[in-house]
Enzyme design. Structure first.
Site, PDB file in Angstrom:
ATOM      1  N   GLN A 156       0.843  -1.198   0.000  1.00 30.02           N
ATOM      2  CA  GLN A 156       0.000   0.000   0.000  1.00 30.02           C
ATOM      3  C   GLN A 156       0.885   1.257   0.000  1.00 30.02           C
ATOM      4  O   GLN A 156       1.896   1.300   0.713  1.00 30.02           O
ATOM      5  CB  GLN A 156      -0.886   0.008   1.242  1.00 30.02           C
ATOM      6  CG  GLN A 156      -2.026   1.015   1.182  1.00 30.02           C
ATOM      7  CD  GLN A 156      -2.898   0.972   2.436  1.00 30.02           C
ATOM      8  OE1 GLN A 156      -2.408   0.797   3.546  1.00 30.02           O
ATOM      9  NE2 GLN A 156      -4.207   1.112   2.262  1.00 30.02           N
ATOM     10  N   PHE A 282       4.605   0.784   9.427  1.00 29.76           N
ATOM     11  CA  PHE A 282       3.266   1.105   9.903  1.00 29.76           C
ATOM     12  C   PHE A 282       2.970   0.351  11.191  1.00 29.76           C
ATOM     13  O   PHE A 282       3.706  -0.555  11.594  1.00 29.76           O
ATOM     14  CB  PHE A 282       2.217   0.754   8.853  1.00 29.76           C
ATOM     15  CG  PHE A 282       2.361   1.515   7.565  1.00 29.76           C
ATOM     16  CD1 PHE A 282       2.564   2.887   7.572  1.00 29.76           C
ATOM     17  CD2 PHE A 282       2.293   0.869   6.344  1.00 29.76           C
ATOM     18  CE1 PHE A 282       2.694   3.605   6.388  1.00 29.76           C
ATOM     19  CE2 PHE A 282       2.421   1.582   5.156  1.00 29.76           C
ATOM     20  CZ  PHE A 282       2.624   2.942   5.176  1.00 29.76           C
ATOM     21  N   GLU A 286      -3.419  -4.587   6.791  1.00 28.36           N
ATOM     22  CA  GLU A 286      -4.574  -5.476   6.836  1.00 28.36           C
ATOM     23  C   GLU A 286      -4.587  -6.528   5.740  1.00 28.36           C
ATOM     24  O   GLU A 286      -5.655  -6.856   5.203  1.00 28.36           O
ATOM     25  CB  GLU A 286      -5.854  -4.642   6.755  1.00 28.36           C
ATOM     26  CG  GLU A 286      -6.056  -3.853   5.452  1.00 28.36           C
ATOM     27  CD  GLU A 286      -5.456  -2.463   5.439  1.00 28.36           C
ATOM     28  OE1 GLU A 286      -5.835  -1.671   4.572  1.00 28.36           O
ATOM     29  OE2 GLU A 286      -4.601  -2.171   6.304  1.00 28.36           O
ATOM     30  N   HIS A 310      -8.331  -2.685  14.777  1.00 31.10           N
ATOM     31  CA  HIS A 310      -8.373  -1.865  13.566  1.00 31.10           C
ATOM     32  C   HIS A 310      -8.115  -2.720  12.332  1.00 31.10           C
ATOM     33  O   HIS A 310      -8.879  -2.664  11.350  1.00 31.10           O
ATOM     34  CB  HIS A 310      -7.333  -0.749  13.674  1.00 31.10           C
ATOM     35  CG  HIS A 310      -7.314   0.178  12.496  1.00 31.10           C
ATOM     36  ND1 HIS A 310      -8.050   1.341  12.444  1.00 31.10           N
ATOM     37  CD2 HIS A 310      -6.646   0.111  11.299  1.00 31.10           C
ATOM     38  CE1 HIS A 310      -7.850   1.946  11.286  1.00 31.10           C
ATOM     39  NE2 HIS A 310      -6.986   1.219  10.580  1.00 31.10           N
ATOM     40  N   GLU A 311      -7.033  -3.505  12.357  1.00 23.17           N
ATOM     41  CA  GLU A 311      -6.704  -4.313  11.174  1.00 23.17           C
ATOM     42  C   GLU A 311      -7.760  -5.383  10.933  1.00 23.17           C
ATOM     43  O   GLU A 311      -8.078  -5.707   9.781  1.00 23.17           O
ATOM     44  CB  GLU A 311      -5.318  -4.941  11.341  1.00 23.17           C
ATOM     45  CG  GLU A 311      -4.188  -3.954  11.625  1.00 23.17           C
ATOM     46  CD  GLU A 311      -4.120  -2.788  10.649  1.00 23.17           C
ATOM     47  OE1 GLU A 311      -4.530  -2.940   9.484  1.00 23.17           O
ATOM     48  OE2 GLU A 311      -3.663  -1.708  11.057  1.00 23.17           O
ATOM     49  N   HIS A 314     -10.700  -3.972   9.091  1.00 23.15           N
ATOM     50  CA  HIS A 314     -10.461  -3.844   7.653  1.00 23.15           C
ATOM     51  C   HIS A 314     -10.948  -5.066   6.867  1.00 23.15           C
ATOM     52  O   HIS A 314     -11.136  -4.978   5.645  1.00 23.15           O
ATOM     53  CB  HIS A 314      -8.965  -3.656   7.382  1.00 23.15           C
ATOM     54  CG  HIS A 314      -8.533  -2.225   7.327  1.00 23.15           C
ATOM     55  ND1 HIS A 314      -9.094  -1.308   6.466  1.00 23.15           N
ATOM     56  CD2 HIS A 314      -7.562  -1.559   8.012  1.00 23.15           C
ATOM     57  CE1 HIS A 314      -8.491  -0.137   6.624  1.00 23.15           C
ATOM     58  NE2 HIS A 314      -7.570  -0.255   7.559  1.00 23.15           N
ATOM     59  N   GLU A 333     -10.549   3.932   5.677  1.00 19.59           N
ATOM     60  CA  GLU A 333     -10.020   4.162   7.021  1.00 19.59           C
ATOM     61  C   GLU A 333     -11.016   4.770   8.004  1.00 19.59           C
ATOM     62  O   GLU A 333     -11.006   4.427   9.186  1.00 19.59           O
ATOM     63  CB  GLU A 333      -8.756   5.030   6.936  1.00 19.59           C
ATOM     64  CG  GLU A 333      -7.612   4.362   6.199  1.00 19.59           C
ATOM     65  CD  GLU A 333      -7.129   3.073   6.854  1.00 19.59           C
ATOM     66  OE1 GLU A 333      -7.539   2.779   8.005  1.00 19.59           O
ATOM     67  OE2 GLU A 333      -6.353   2.345   6.216  1.00 19.59           O
ATOM     68  N   ASP A 390       0.528   8.171  -1.117  1.00 16.21           N
ATOM     69  CA  ASP A 390       0.931   8.079   0.285  1.00 16.21           C
ATOM     70  C   ASP A 390       0.721   9.407   1.012  1.00 16.21           C
ATOM     71  O   ASP A 390       0.551   9.439   2.237  1.00 16.21           O
ATOM     72  CB  ASP A 390       2.404   7.658   0.353  1.00 16.21           C
ATOM     73  CG  ASP A 390       2.827   7.214   1.738  1.00 16.21           C
ATOM     74  OD1 ASP A 390       2.186   6.298   2.278  1.00 16.21           O
ATOM     75  OD2 ASP A 390       3.791   7.787   2.281  1.00 16.21           O
ATOM     76  N   TYR A 398      -8.635   8.894   8.512  1.00 16.40           N
ATOM     77  CA  TYR A 398      -8.965   8.023   9.634  1.00 16.40           C
ATOM     78  C   TYR A 398      -9.936   8.702  10.606  1.00 16.40           C
ATOM     79  O   TYR A 398     -11.012   8.165  10.913  1.00 16.40           O
ATOM     80  CB  TYR A 398      -7.695   7.669  10.408  1.00 16.40           C
ATOM     81  CG  TYR A 398      -6.715   6.790   9.679  1.00 16.40           C
ATOM     82  CD1 TYR A 398      -6.554   5.455  10.033  1.00 16.40           C
ATOM     83  CD2 TYR A 398      -5.915   7.285   8.654  1.00 16.40           C
ATOM     84  CE1 TYR A 398      -5.640   4.638   9.393  1.00 16.40           C
ATOM     85  CE2 TYR A 398      -4.992   6.482   7.999  1.00 16.40           C
ATOM     86  CZ  TYR A 398      -4.854   5.156   8.368  1.00 16.40           C
ATOM     87  OH  TYR A 398      -3.946   4.355   7.726  1.00 16.40           O
ATOM     88  N   LYS A 573       4.760   6.535  12.234  1.00 19.24           N
ATOM     89  CA  LYS A 573       3.927   7.293  13.174  1.00 19.24           C
ATOM     90  C   LYS A 573       4.767   7.894  14.297  1.00 19.24           C
ATOM     91  O   LYS A 573       4.474   8.993  14.781  1.00 19.24           O
ATOM     92  CB  LYS A 573       2.862   6.366  13.753  1.00 19.24           C
ATOM     93  CG  LYS A 573       2.081   6.956  14.909  1.00 19.24           C
ATOM     94  CD  LYS A 573       1.188   5.915  15.553  1.00 19.24           C
ATOM     95  CE  LYS A 573       0.505   6.473  16.799  1.00 19.24           C
ATOM     96  NZ  LYS A 573      -0.361   5.471  17.443  1.00 19.24           N
TER      97      LYS A 573
END
Length: 620
Positions: A156, A282, A286, A310-311, A314, A333, A390, A398, A573
Site C-alpha cells: 500500500q 506502519f 490489513e 483496527h486491522e 479492515h 479508514e 501516500d 482516519y 507514526k
C-alpha cells in the site's frame, strides 16, 4: 435493489427509469495506474517465485489471466523498479512483444504487452531490483532472533508494482495462486491460505480464492513459527517473540466474534497476525488472512491491541468493500476506525472506547492545525492526481472519517446505523466504492428515511469542504477528566510522586503526556522521569509522546534513549513527530541528520521517503 456500475462520465449521477433498478454511476478514472481496465482487465494471477537472500532479489513469473473487453491490441501493466526479462502470450507460451516506457515520478513505468482479441494469458518473466521499494530485506542481525535474514513487503498504496507487474489500482480485483521457493529452515507467508509448519524443501503453495486488489498482495519470509489462539485465529512470529505475542493478543478471537456479531460473518476463513521486526513502517497492514503488525504494540499489558481491532475491522471495510481509488481513502479508514472503536467497546467497555475516540480527536486536531484548517488536505474526498497517494494517508481520512460516521450514528440511532452498515458490507462485498457512490447509497437507503437527517448530518460539508464542521460529535471521558485533574495539581506545584496515577492505562498516560506544559525545566523533567520512568518505558507510545515533549526542552538524560529508539524502530507514526521535535530544538537539522544517518539503513522505503523529505536528506 441498488446496483453499482462503472461509467466514465456523469460521476455521482443517479439515473432512474420506470421498472428498472436504480443505478449509481461512478467515476472510473484512477490517476495512479497506467492500466485501462475498461479495455483489458486482469482476473487471476499465477505467481511463481524464487526468493534469493544472497542477491536480495525475487526472480519470478507473473502469469496473468486477462479479460479483453473491447478486442484491444494491448494490455497495460504498472511496474516500478523491476527488470523485465521477457514476456509470452497465449496458452502456448509464445514469445511476445512488449514496451517498457520511461519512468514517471511516483507512477513508475508503463508496461505495454501486445495481444490479440483472443488472448487470455500473459506471462511476464522478471526480477526485482534494489529499487523495488515494497521489499525490505533484513540481515539476521536486524531481526529479533538474529539467526536468519528476513523479508517482508509493504504494497500500500502503489508499491505492489515494485515486486509484481500488475494493474495496481484498488478498484481492480483478482484471485491468485502462488508457488514460492525460499531457503531451507525458513517459512514463507502470503495474504492467502498459509502454512503453519516449515516445509523441508522450502517450497510453499498459496491460494487466495477471493478477489483482492493489488495493494493487499503481501509476502514475508523468515524464521517464523505459528501458534493458534482461537477457533480461527493465530499468531506468527520469530520464535523468541511468539510467547510474548500470543499473550498480548489472547483476546483476538473475542475481537473476531464481536466483529461478526456487529456486521456479519468474517468471510476470509482464518484471521492470523504476523509480528514483524521493528523496521516495519506502519502499525499494521490489513493483508487478508494475515495482518502484518509492528512489535511496538507489544506493551505487555494488552493496552495497544486496538491496532489489532483496527486491522481486523479492515476485513470488512477495505478488504471486503474497497475504496475505488486513493482519492476515496477515507472510505477504507474512516469506516475502519469507527468499526475498531465499536469492537473495543464490545470487548473492553464504553469508557475505554471513549478514551480511544478522544485520542483520535487529538490526532485529528493536531493534523488539521499542521496543515491549516483551510487546506484542501483536510477534506475527506482528496485530489491526489500527480502526487504520491501516500500523501493522502493522514489522520484526516482516519479520524475525520470516524467522526462523520459517529455523527451519523448519533443522528439516526445506533441500531439503525448498524443495520445499514451490515447491509452495505453484504451488498458490496468484494467490490469497490467511490465517495460519490457511497453518498448516493446512504442518502437513498438511510438518510432519506427522515427529512431532517440529511440536513443534520450535511454530508457535503464533511466530505468536500476543508476543516472540521461545527456539528462534530462531542465525546466525554470520565477517565480523561480525572487525568486533567492531576495535571492541574501538577501545574499548581504538587510533586509528581503525589499524583493519583495508579492503574492508569496507556491512553490515560498519553493524555497526561500530551497535555504537559510546552516549556519545562530540567528539574521538572527529572522529577517526572524519576517518578514515572518515562525514558525507560517499554511502551513505545509512551516513549514517543515523552520524547516529543522533552526534546525541545533539551532533556539531556533522554538523549541516548531517543537515539536508540530512532535507530531501532521504523514505525513512521513515531519517527515523524520525534524528528520534527529534533528540528524544533535544532533548526539547522544537524542533530536530527546525525541520528538519521545511523538509523536510515534500518528503515523501510516508505519511511525513508518521508524522512528524506523532512530532513532535506538528498540535498546533503
Amino acid at each position: 435493489m441498488t446496483l453499482i456500475s462503472c461509467d466514465s462520465g456523469n460521476k455521482g449521477e443517479v439515473k432512474e427509469k420506470a421498472n428498472e433498478p436504480q443505478t449509481i454511476v461512478m467515476e472510473t478514472n484512477d490517476p495512479h495506474t497506467f492500466a485501462k481496465p475498461d479495455e483489458v482487465v486482469v482476473k487471476h494471477l499465477d505467481w511463481t517465485a524464487n526468493v534469493d537472500f544472497d542477491s536480495s532479489m525475487i526472480i519470478a513469473t507473473a502469469k496473468w489471466t486477462i479479460e479483453n473487453k473491447t478486442g484491444a491490441s494491448e494490455v497495460i501493466f504498472d511496474t516500478k523498479g523491476l527488470k523485465i526479462d521477457y514476456v509470452t502470450v497465449g496458452n502456448n507460451d509464445e514469445i511476445g512483444t512488449f514496451i517498457l516506457e520511461p519512468e514517471i515520478k511516483y507512477m513508475g513505468q508503463k508496461l505495454i504487452v501486445s495481444i490479440t482479441p483472443n488472448t487470455e494469458i500473459v506471462r511476464i518473466y522478471y526480477r526485482t531490483t534494489e529499487n523495488s521499494d515494497a521489499l525490505q530485506w533484513l540481515t539476521k542481525e536486524q531481526t529479533a532472533d538474529k539467526t536468519h535474514p528476513f523479508l517482508f513487503t509493504q504494497s500500500q498504496a502503489i508499491l505492489a508494482r515494485t515486486w509484481i507487474p500488475c494493474q495496481d489500482s484498488p478498484g481492480i480485483r483478482f484471485t491468485y495462486n502462488a508457488r514460492v521457493k525460499v531457503p531451507h529452515q525458513m517459512m514463507a507467508l502470503m495474504s492467502a491460505y498459509n502454512p503453519t509448519d516449515t516445509m523441508i524443501n522450502g517450497v510453499y503453495d498459496f491460494q487466495m480464492e477471493y478477489p483482492i486488489p493489488s495493494y493487499l498482495m503481501a509476502l514475508s519470509v523468515g524464521n517464523i513459527q505459528y501458534q493458534s489462539v482461537g477457533r480461527n485465529t493465530g499468531i506468527y512470529a520469530e520464535p523468541s517473540m511468539l510467547a510474548k505475542s500470543v499473550a498480548e493478543f489472547e483476546d483476538m478471537q473475542e475481537m473476531v466474534d464481536s466483529a461478526e456479531a456487529l456486521y456479519g460473518a468474517y468471510r476470509w476463513g482464518k484471521y492470523d497476525v504476523l509480528v514483524l521486526p521493528p523496521s516495519f513502517p506502519f502499525g499494521g497492514m490489513e493483508n487478508p488472512r494475515l495482518t502484518f503488525a509492528t512489535p511496538t504494540i507489544l506493551a505487555g499489558d494488552k493496552s495497544l491491541t486496538s491496532l489489532i481491532a483496527h486491522e481486523l475491522a479492515h476485513s470488512w471495510s477495505g478488504n471486503l468493500v474497497t475504496n475505488y481509488n486513493w482519492n476515496d481513502f477515507w472510505l477504507n479508514e474512516g469506516f475502519t476506525v469507527y468499526f475498531e472503536n465499536r469492537i473495543m467497546e464490545q470487548v473492553y467497555g464504553a469508557d475505554y472506547a471513549n478514551m480511544l475516540a478522544l485520542i483520535s480527536y487529538q490526532d485529528l486536531k493536531a493534523e488539521m492545525e499542521d496543515f491549516g484548517m483551510e487546506s484542501p488536505r483536510t477534506k475527506l474526498k482528496l485530489d491526489l492526481a500527480g502526487q504520491d497517494p501516500d500523501e493522502g494517508m493522514t489522520s484526516i481520512a482516519y479520524d475525520k472519517g470516524f467522526y462523520l460516521l459517529k455523527l451519523i450514528e448519533q443522528t439516526v440511532g445506533r441500531e439503525e446505523f448498524d443495520s445499514f452498515l451490515k447491509t452495505y458490507f453484504d451488498t458490496y462485498a468484494f467490490k469497490s466504492m467511490t465517495t460519490e457512490g457511497f453518498v448516493a447509497y446512504i442518502n437513498k437507503e438511510l438518510l432519506s428515511k427522515k427529512s431532517e437527517w440529511k440536513e443534520k448530518v450535511n454530508l457535503n460539508e464533511w466530505i468536500y469542504n476543508p476543516g472540521l464542521p461545527e456539528n462534530c460529535p462531542k465525546i466525554i471521558s470520565d477517565r480523561f477528566e480525572k487525568v486533567e485533574g492531576e495535571l492541574t495539581k501538577l501545574e499548581s506545584g504538587t510533586a509528581p510522586s503525589e499524583l493519583a496515577t495508579s492503574n492508569w492505562s496507556t491512553h490515560e498516560w498519553l493524555h497526561f503526556l500530551r497535555n504537559l506544559p510546552t516549556e519545562m525545566t530540567q528539574e521538572q523533567m527529572i522529577a517526572l522521569d524519576k517518578t514515572f520512568g518515562f525514558t525507560k518505558s517499554g511502551n513505545s507510545e509512551i516513549l514517543a509522546a515523552w520524547f516529543v515533549k522533552v526534546i525541545p526542552n533539551n532533556y539531556k538524560e533522554a538523549k541516548p534513549a531517543i537515539e536508540s529508539f530512532l535507530v531501532s524502530v521504523g514505525r513512521r507514526k513515531f519517527l515523524t513527530p520525534i524528528y520534527k521535535s529534533l528540528i524544533t530544538a535544532d533548526p539547522s537539522k544537524a542533530a536530527a541528520r546525525e541520528i538519521y544517518k545511523k538509523a536510515r539503513p534500518n528503515y523501510h522505503a516508505v519511511a525513508v521517503q518521508t524522512m528524506d523529505d523532512l530532513l532535506d536528506w538528498n540535498q546533503n
